[in-house]
Design a protein around this motif. Structure first.
Motif, short mmCIF file in Angstrom:
data_model
loop_
_atom_site.label_atom_id
_atom_site.label_comp_id
_atom_site.label_asym_id
_atom_site.label_seq_id
_atom_site.Cartn_x
_atom_site.Cartn_y
_atom_site.Cartn_z
N ASN A 2 12.50 -58.03 -17.44
CA ASN A 2 11.73 -58.34 -16.22
C ASN A 2 11.01 -59.70 -16.29
O ASN A 2 11.44 -60.48 -17.20
CB ASN A 2 10.71 -57.58 -16.04
N THR A 3 10.77 -59.50 -15.08
CA THR A 3 9.98 -60.91 -15.40
C THR A 3 8.69 -61.82 -16.73
O THR A 3 8.76 -62.94 -16.52
CB THR A 3 8.87 -61.55 -13.92
N GLU A 4 7.98 -60.44 -16.79
CA GLU A 4 7.18 -60.66 -18.08
C GLU A 4 7.95 -61.56 -19.52
O GLU A 4 7.71 -61.84 -20.01
CB GLU A 4 6.00 -60.14 -17.83
N GLU A 5 8.91 -60.62 -19.18
CA GLU A 5 9.51 -60.96 -20.47
C GLU A 5 10.46 -62.27 -20.78
O GLU A 5 10.31 -62.91 -21.74
CB GLU A 5 10.98 -60.17 -20.78
N LEU A 6 10.29 -62.59 -19.59
CA LEU A 6 11.46 -63.72 -19.03
C LEU A 6 10.54 -64.70 -19.78
O LEU A 6 11.18 -65.74 -20.28
CB LEU A 6 12.18 -64.20 -17.36
N VAL A 7 9.54 -65.18 -18.88
CA VAL A 7 8.50 -66.16 -18.84
C VAL A 7 7.64 -66.73 -20.65
O VAL A 7 7.70 -67.44 -20.98
CB VAL A 7 7.32 -65.91 -17.74
N GLU A 8 7.72 -65.42 -21.01
CA GLU A 8 7.10 -64.21 -22.82
C GLU A 8 7.67 -65.21 -23.83
O GLU A 8 7.75 -66.21 -24.33
CB GLU A 8 6.58 -63.54 -22.60
N TYR A 9 9.54 -64.99 -23.24
CA TYR A 9 9.94 -65.86 -23.76
C TYR A 9 10.79 -67.09 -24.57
O TYR A 9 11.27 -67.80 -24.61
CB TYR A 9 12.24 -65.30 -23.44
N PHE A 10 10.09 -67.86 -22.81
CA PHE A 10 10.64 -69.11 -22.76
C PHE A 10 9.52 -70.10 -23.23
O PHE A 10 9.73 -70.89 -23.92
CB PHE A 10 10.47 -69.81 -21.17
N ARG A 11 8.25 -69.40 -22.50
CA ARG A 11 6.76 -69.90 -23.44
C ARG A 11 7.17 -70.05 -25.06
O ARG A 11 6.74 -70.87 -26.11
CB ARG A 11 5.59 -69.22 -23.28
N ALA A 12 8.23 -68.55 -25.32
CA ALA A 12 8.26 -68.47 -27.13
C ALA A 12 9.05 -70.17 -28.07
O ALA A 12 8.77 -70.00 -28.48
CB ALA A 12 8.54 -67.52 -27.46
N GLN A 13 9.89 -69.91 -26.51
CA GLN A 13 11.00 -70.72 -27.20
C GLN A 13 9.90 -72.27 -27.24
O GLN A 13 9.69 -73.48 -28.46
CB GLN A 13 12.18 -70.95 -25.81
#
Length: 302
Positions: A2-13
């Motif tokens: 979902n959107t939250e997981e997508l954004v969090e994965y990007f920020r984690a990178q």
């Protein structure tokens, strides 16, 4: 995903590797999204990836995230023309995605190899703001035992130049931070200017941190070479004619776009430097004149 997981994965990178370009982090995120996607048709898969790209550009409004995402989609979506079977198509898309990621991860090294030869012994270099690609070029020149010194603009409003100065000092290279307003004053002491770019547009001009344009104008007035170093995933299909032509989504940070209703009172974070002020562009595709950029863009997006 979902959107939250997508954004969090990007920020984690971005958190895991501060040296990673935002476009590379976005492409890694899109590849992970592709692996987890549950789309049941090829068209649905492409739509989902497009939506994920739009979501990431809403988090990071830089030109590089937009162009990198678009190029990634273009590179992998050709698969859908070759394979009708969804599972086979998705597998090939993932393979192409990994290949694309591997290809762009070598970009900075290629750029540094091409550009460092233009730094002569005893050179005085001016650079603007913080650029990982410029830093890689300086690192390569230092590794080749060249003696040179660097002037870095302070780069308001976020003083990114001070971060750049600290990084250059770590290379044991003499560095001086100068005020943005002192560019004209400093240029008569300088031999060449090297800047990075957030985006390279169709005309061969660049979009970069605010203050790049005035640096280029001063370089032209002092007859000093103005070099741009940028990876090919920053080539973007835009053709601005002036500053007002650059879309607002690139000019301001994502938070500003979300929270401010009147952008006329906000300071833009980037400006446009026309090709007439640029001497050469060093990219992983080779050393280009500004007029050669449009040909390379056509090849990239074909």
């Amino acid at each position: 995903m979902n959107t939250e997981e997508l954004v969090e994965y990007f920020r984690a990178q971005m958190r895991t590797d501060p040296d990673m370009a935002s476009a590379v982090a976005a492409i890694r995120t899109l590849l992970e999204f592709l692996k987890r996607d549950k789309g049941e048709t090829i068209q649905g898969l492409r739509e989902n990836l497009k939506g994920a790209t739009d979501c990431l550009t809403g988090v990071d409004s830089s030109v590089a995230v937009s162009s990198g995402g678009e190029l990634f989609l273009r590179f992998i979506s050709l698969t859908s023309l070759e394979h009708e079977d969804l599972s086979r198509c998705k597998k090939v898309m993932e393979e192409r995605g990994e290949l694309f990621l591997e290809k762009i991860s070598m970009s900075r090294t290629k750029v540094a190899k091409l550009c460092h030869t233009f730094i002569k012994d005893g050179a005085k270099i001016l650079t603007h703001s913080y650029s990982r690609v410029v830093l890689r070029v300086l690192e390569k020149a230092a590794a080749e035992k060249k003696r040179f010194s660097v002037y870095v603009t302070e780069s308001q409003p976020d003083s990114a130049g001070r971060q750049m100065a600290d990084a250059v000092r770590n290379l044991k290279v003499p560095v001086i931070v100068v005020l943005d307003a002192a560019v004209g004053y400093v240029l008569e002491k300088v031999d060449l200017v090297i800047v990075g770019a957030e985006g390279v547009v169709e005309s061969g001009g660049i979009i970069n941190k605010i203050g790049t344009y005035q640096t280029a104008v001063c370089s032209k007035a002092h007859n000093k070479p103005f070099y741009v170093v940028a990876e090919s995933f920053k080539f973007v299909r835009l053709y601005p004619l002036n500053q007002q032509d650059v879309p607002d989504r690139f000019k301001y940070k994502a938070d500003t776009l979300r929270n401010m209703s009147n952008l006329s009172e906000e300071h833009p974070m980037i400006d446009y430097t026309p090709p007439s002020l640029i001497t050469l562009l060093f990219t992983d595709l080779g050393v280009l004149t500004p007029s050669a950029v449009s040909d390379e863009l056509i090849k990239l997006y074909l």
